[in-house]
Scaffold this motif. Structure first.
Motif: not given
Length: 266
Positions: A173-180, A210-213, A216-218, A234-241
């Protein structure tokens, strides 16, 4: 020499027995839930006096940064309109979500509590993501209305997913922003619901990233409870900031049923 050897043997046996007792320490679900209940009571009262904080190894973290427990949300009494806790005996940790919608300052709070050395009588870490007015899609009363209609009861054995699968889905789920391809690897249920702040999406497999960033949400920290099919990350949502974030997913019968997110804008 014989007496000395005997004394040394006795001392060694005593040390081994003590070590055996220590190694036999077991993290229990009951202990985790009791510690989490003391946290809920502390938030309701605005006092940490009832928390069994480690005197030698305690850390309080608020929105992904070390902080003073005396200046965080725990220093203020909040009316608790909703709370729910999951327990992870493998990591000796718990996850608690609190909603306070009727006080002067509304909150939705996601907290992981950790215990060192499998000792639930002592709290070593309180790790909190605290969202209030200004957070992503924040409306505590609306969030409360959604979650009160959900069923987070204990699952029958046949409906439970393995720990490894719960973690895999949480990560995907958290990888969706970096992995299409991540979205297609998640077993979406036909009746699943996604509550992001107070924004409801049904079914939750719609309108997915579907990717684009490139980021990674780390800084991911996990609490996994197979009995209720839950993984909280719990994480740092870095894909969008750089945004402190909690993502919780529930699987029923191997399919995603609920997704909850708490995201702090900063």
């Amino acid at each position: 020499m014989g007496r000395l050897s005997s004394r040394l043997a006795t001392a060694a046996a005593t040390m081994l027995a003590a070590g055996a007792q220590l190694s036999a320490a077991e993290c229990t679900r009951e202990g985790l839930l009791a510690a989490a209940a003391s946290y809920v009571a502390a938030q309701a009262s605005g006092s940490t006096e009832g928390l069994a904080l480690s005197s030698t190894n305690f850390t309080y973290q608020l929105n992904n940064a070390a902080a003073s427990i005396a200046s965080g949300p725990l220093s203020t009494a909040l009316p608790i309109d909703y709370n729910r806790t999951s327990a992870d005996v493998v990591e000796c940790a718990s996850y608690t979500v609190l909603i306070s919608s009727t006080g002067s300052t509304p909150y939705v709070i996601s907290t992981q509590i950790r215990h060192a050395d499998s000792d639930t009588s002592s709290i070593s870490l309180i790790d909190t993501i605290a969202a209030t007015t200004g957070a992503l899609f924040f409306n505590a009363a609306q969030t409360l209305a959604y979650v009160k209609a959900e069923n987070w009861g204990v699952l029958e054995e046949s409906q439970r997913s393995a720990r490894e699968e719960l973690k895999r889905v949480g990560d995907a789920y958290l990888d969706m922003w970096t992995d299409a391809s991540a979205a297609d690897s998640i077993p979406w249920g036909t009746g699943c619901e996604r509550v992001e702040g107070s924004a409801l999406t049904r079914p939750c497999g719609q309108t997915l990233p579907r990717g684009g960033s490139a980021k990674n949400n780390g800084n991911r920290r996990y609490v996994i409870d197979e009995t209720i099919g839950s993984v909280d990350v719990l994480c740092s949502f870095d894909s969008l900031g750089d945004m402190p974030d909690s993502h919780e997913v529930r699987l029923e019968g191997g399919k995603v049923k609920y997704v909850h997110t708490v995201t702090v804008l900063q």
